[in-house]
Design an enzyme around this catalytic site. Structure first.
Site, PDB file in Angstrom:
ATOM      1  N   CYS A 180      13.637  39.688 -62.409  1.00  0.00           N
ATOM      2  CA  CYS A 180      12.965  39.763 -61.093  1.00  0.00           C
ATOM      3  C   CYS A 180      12.064  40.992 -60.980  1.00  0.00           C
ATOM      4  O   CYS A 180      11.966  41.611 -59.906  1.00  0.00           O
ATOM      5  CB  CYS A 180      13.970  39.761 -59.947  1.00  0.00           C
ATOM      6  SG  CYS A 180      14.903  38.250 -59.851  1.00  0.00           S
ATOM      7  N   ASP A 212      14.107  51.775 -52.198  1.00  0.00           N
ATOM      8  CA  ASP A 212      14.962  50.659 -52.597  1.00  0.00           C
ATOM      9  C   ASP A 212      16.077  51.235 -53.473  1.00  0.00           C
ATOM     10  O   ASP A 212      15.866  51.559 -54.644  1.00  0.00           O
ATOM     11  CB  ASP A 212      14.107  49.638 -53.373  1.00  0.00           C
ATOM     12  CG  ASP A 212      14.947  48.518 -53.958  1.00  0.00           C
ATOM     13  OD1 ASP A 212      16.185  48.524 -53.780  1.00  0.00           O
ATOM     14  OD2 ASP A 212      14.363  47.629 -54.614  1.00  0.00           O
ATOM     15  N   LYS A 246      26.149  45.284 -55.496  1.00  0.00           N
ATOM     16  CA  LYS A 246      25.833  46.093 -56.685  1.00  0.00           C
ATOM     17  C   LYS A 246      26.562  47.438 -56.626  1.00  0.00           C
ATOM     18  O   LYS A 246      26.318  48.325 -57.439  1.00  0.00           O
ATOM     19  CB  LYS A 246      24.324  46.334 -56.769  1.00  0.00           C
ATOM     20  CG  LYS A 246      23.539  45.056 -57.073  1.00  0.00           C
ATOM     21  CD  LYS A 246      22.082  45.372 -57.240  1.00  0.00           C
ATOM     22  CE  LYS A 246      21.192  44.170 -57.017  1.00  0.00           C
ATOM     23  NZ  LYS A 246      21.098  43.263 -58.150  1.00  0.00           N
ATOM     24  N   GLN A 252      19.640  49.777 -57.167  1.00  0.00           N
ATOM     25  CA  GLN A 252      20.202  50.144 -58.477  1.00  0.00           C
ATOM     26  C   GLN A 252      20.716  51.582 -58.484  1.00  0.00           C
ATOM     27  O   GLN A 252      21.024  52.120 -59.547  1.00  0.00           O
ATOM     28  CB  GLN A 252      19.154  49.973 -59.588  1.00  0.00           C
ATOM     29  CG  GLN A 252      18.743  48.550 -59.837  1.00  0.00           C
ATOM     30  CD  GLN A 252      19.887  47.666 -60.371  1.00  0.00           C
ATOM     31  OE1 GLN A 252      20.881  48.149 -60.889  1.00  0.00           O
ATOM     32  NE2 GLN A 252      19.734  46.359 -60.219  1.00  0.00           N
ATOM     33  N   HIS A 302      11.124  45.834 -58.163  1.00  0.00           N
ATOM     34  CA  HIS A 302      11.754  44.514 -58.164  1.00  0.00           C
ATOM     35  C   HIS A 302      10.922  43.599 -57.261  1.00  0.00           C
ATOM     36  O   HIS A 302      10.295  44.059 -56.306  1.00  0.00           O
ATOM     37  CB  HIS A 302      13.167  44.678 -57.594  1.00  0.00           C
ATOM     38  CG  HIS A 302      14.037  43.478 -57.644  1.00  0.00           C
ATOM     39  ND1 HIS A 302      13.971  42.467 -56.710  1.00  0.00           N
ATOM     40  CD2 HIS A 302      15.018  43.123 -58.504  1.00  0.00           C
ATOM     41  CE1 HIS A 302      14.876  41.545 -57.003  1.00  0.00           C
ATOM     42  NE2 HIS A 302      15.526  41.918 -58.089  1.00  0.00           N
TER      43      HIS A 302
HETATM   44  N1  PMP Z   1      15.816  45.937 -55.743  1.00  0.00           N
HETATM   45  C1  PMP Z   1      16.295  46.146 -56.973  1.00  0.00           C
HETATM   46  C2  PMP Z   1      15.828  47.357 -57.733  1.00  0.00           C
HETATM   47  C3  PMP Z   1      17.212  45.267 -57.522  1.00  0.00           C
HETATM   48  O1  PMP Z   1      17.669  45.480 -58.754  1.00  0.00           O
HETATM   49  C4  PMP Z   1      17.625  44.146 -56.771  1.00  0.00           C
HETATM   50  C5  PMP Z   1      18.613  43.135 -57.328  1.00  0.00           C
HETATM   51  N2  PMP Z   1      18.457  42.811 -58.668  1.00  0.00           N
HETATM   52  C6  PMP Z   1      17.107  43.979 -55.491  1.00  0.00           C
HETATM   53  C7  PMP Z   1      16.203  44.893 -55.005  1.00  0.00           C
HETATM   54  C8  PMP Z   1      17.504  42.833 -54.640  1.00  0.00           C
HETATM   55  O2  PMP Z   1      18.860  42.902 -54.309  1.00  0.00           O
HETATM   56  P1  PMP Z   1      19.566  41.678 -53.596  1.00  0.00           P
HETATM   57  O3  PMP Z   1      19.281  40.475 -54.434  1.00  0.00           O
HETATM   58  O4  PMP Z   1      21.018  42.051 -53.595  1.00  0.00           O
HETATM   59  O5  PMP Z   1      18.995  41.588 -52.225  1.00  0.00           O
END
Ligand code: PMP
Length: 428
Positions: free
Chosen positions: A390, A226, A252, A229, A149
């Site tokens: 993203c 990270d 999430k 997900q 991401h």
């Molecule tokens: N890493 C991953 C794999 C994500 O899917 C996301 C959110 N789509 C993020 C990081 C960032 O999360 P946040 O916007 O809640 O900080």
């Protein structure tokens, strides 16, 4: 419609699932009853029952999480750690209880290894700007995978710009699996940090993080996982996988927005300089010098997000009540069912077909632009996502700029997948 066997789960009726693995102790998951816990899941959108398949962006919230927020503001709203009155004591106790719930949820050994932040993005920035700035120098290497991401790319790019370190990208195969032999070759004694997503937000791949962490450690690198997900889909044990850092976002994982977690091993966190500075993170201040507080306060400058941390604790209780093992089995089977069902849609191409995969289904349908497909689904109350999610480099790997994504959570059903497929088949 295909109704293949969905081992290890058998389907009974539409929405009642019995886990074969647990037949002996009669444990089961009643999805219908779980759905009743989520007020928004039972709304109509555009004249149709909402089908929420945008869980990769954010999950819906169970009533207990919503209630925890209002109870905090109605009954014990107070700042924490520095009050000398009853409400401050209650709020402090609940906030620290939430930290212990996160500690147990991640299998961390100590509560002070849990730092409350705004979300996964903030946690990664914190590590890049503190651990990174202290331990990474010119010519060092930072390894990322192709399926990260943007939040697990851009902070490392800044670290690279600030230090002269080099970013290297671990390739993936067509199914969306990391090429471990390539990774092995890329690890060198110059590798300082490996940052890997636990589950890809586009491909749904569950990465072999325990093996990858072991490989990185053998070269002296530290690893950040990270878990954005993964948190509400898989059980995590940071000690077992030996992660140095593990991050996730509350929203999430059935919790509120604006709260997330950085887990770090205590000896590593202790050696890191603080990030933001101000009240709460200090022990003593005079105009010449400041002495910083101990962990975890050292990394929690200013008034923290008290209500949302407490509500995240509630979300964790909620997931534990169902059981992460059951959630994982159910969602893996539903993902498999969705993949088989989607493959019947004419001209649909699935992006991400790893053998170890959960909860995320990305696809395109020729010749329709993803926006058009998402708008069509929306007319029938089906919430999905279209765009780059993203993670532009991931899509680029497949020659794409944009895709559709349906992402699952515990309250989704086979019936909803059938409706998704039927509606996709009707697009003109
Ligand atoms: N890493 C991953 C794999 C994500 O899917 C996301 C959110 N789509 C993020 C990081 C960032 O999360 P946040 O916007 O809640 O900080």
């Amino acid at each position: 419609m295909i109704m293949n066997s969905l081992t290890p789960i058998e389907l009974y009726g539409s929405d009642y699932y019995f886990l074969q693995n647990f037949k002996n102790d009669q444990r089961s998951i009643a999805i219908d009853s779980i759905r009743k816990d989520f007020p928004l899941i039972n709304k109509n959108i555009n004249g149709h029952p909402l089908i929420w398949l945008d869980n990769g962006a954010t999950t819906q919230k169970p009533r207990c999480v919503i209630d925890a927020l209002t109870t905090y503001y109605k009954e014990y709203n107070s700042n924490i750690h520095r009050g000398s009155h009853t409400l401050a004591d209650i709020a402090t106790k609940r906030y620290e209880e939430a930290r212990r719930k996160v500690q147990q949820f991640l299998g961390a050994s100590l509560p002070e290894e849990i730092i409350f932040v705004r979300g996964a993005t903030e946690a990664i920035n914190l590590v890049a700007e503190t651990y990174g700035m202290k331990n990474v120098s010119y010519g060092d290497e930072i390894l990322l995978t192709t399926m990260e991401h943007h939040s697990n790319i851009v902070p490392w790019q800044k670290l690279s710009e600030d230090t002269g370190a080099v970013i290297k990208v671990i390739p993936i195969n067509e199914q969306g699996e990391i090429l471990l032999e390539e990774y092995d070759k890329m690890l060198t004694t110059r590798t300082r940090i490996v940052a890997i997503t636990h589950v890809s937000n586009i491909l749904g791949t569950v990465n072999p993080i325990d093996q990858m962490i072991h490989m990185a450690h053998s070269k002296g690198a530290i690893v950040l996982i990270d878990g954005a997900q993964a948190a509400c889909h898989l059980s995590v044990d940071v000690q077992k996988i030996n992660a140095d850092f593990y991050v996730f976002s509350g929203h999430k994982a059935f919790g509120p927005t604006g709260i997330g977690v950085l887990y770090g091993k205590k000896p590593i966190l202790e050696k890191m300089p603080p990030w933001q500075r101000g009240g709460g993170m200090i022990k003593n201040v005079n105009f010449n010098k400041t002495e910083f507080n101990k962990l975890p306060e050292k990394f929690e400058a200013g008034t923290p997000n008290i209500a949302d941390a407490i509500a995240l604790g509630e979300a964790i209780d909620y997931m534990n009540k169902i059981g992460l093992d059951k959630i994982e089995s159910y969602e893996r089977a539903l993902t498999q069912y969705a993949m088989e069902s989607l493959s019947l849609v004419p001209r649909l191409r699935l992006i991400g077909t790893a053998s170890n995969k959960t909860s995320i289904l990305s696809f395109i349908i020729e010749p329709y632009p993803p926006d058009k497909v998402a708008n069509h689904l929306n007319k029938y109350g089906i919430a999905t996502r279209a765009g780059h999610h993203c993670a532009q480099p991931t899509l680029e790997r497949y020659g794409l700029k944009s895709s559709n994504r349906a992402s699952l959570a515990i309250y989704n059903t086979k019936k909803e997948i059938d409706l998704l497929v039927k509606t996709l088949c009707s697009i003109k």
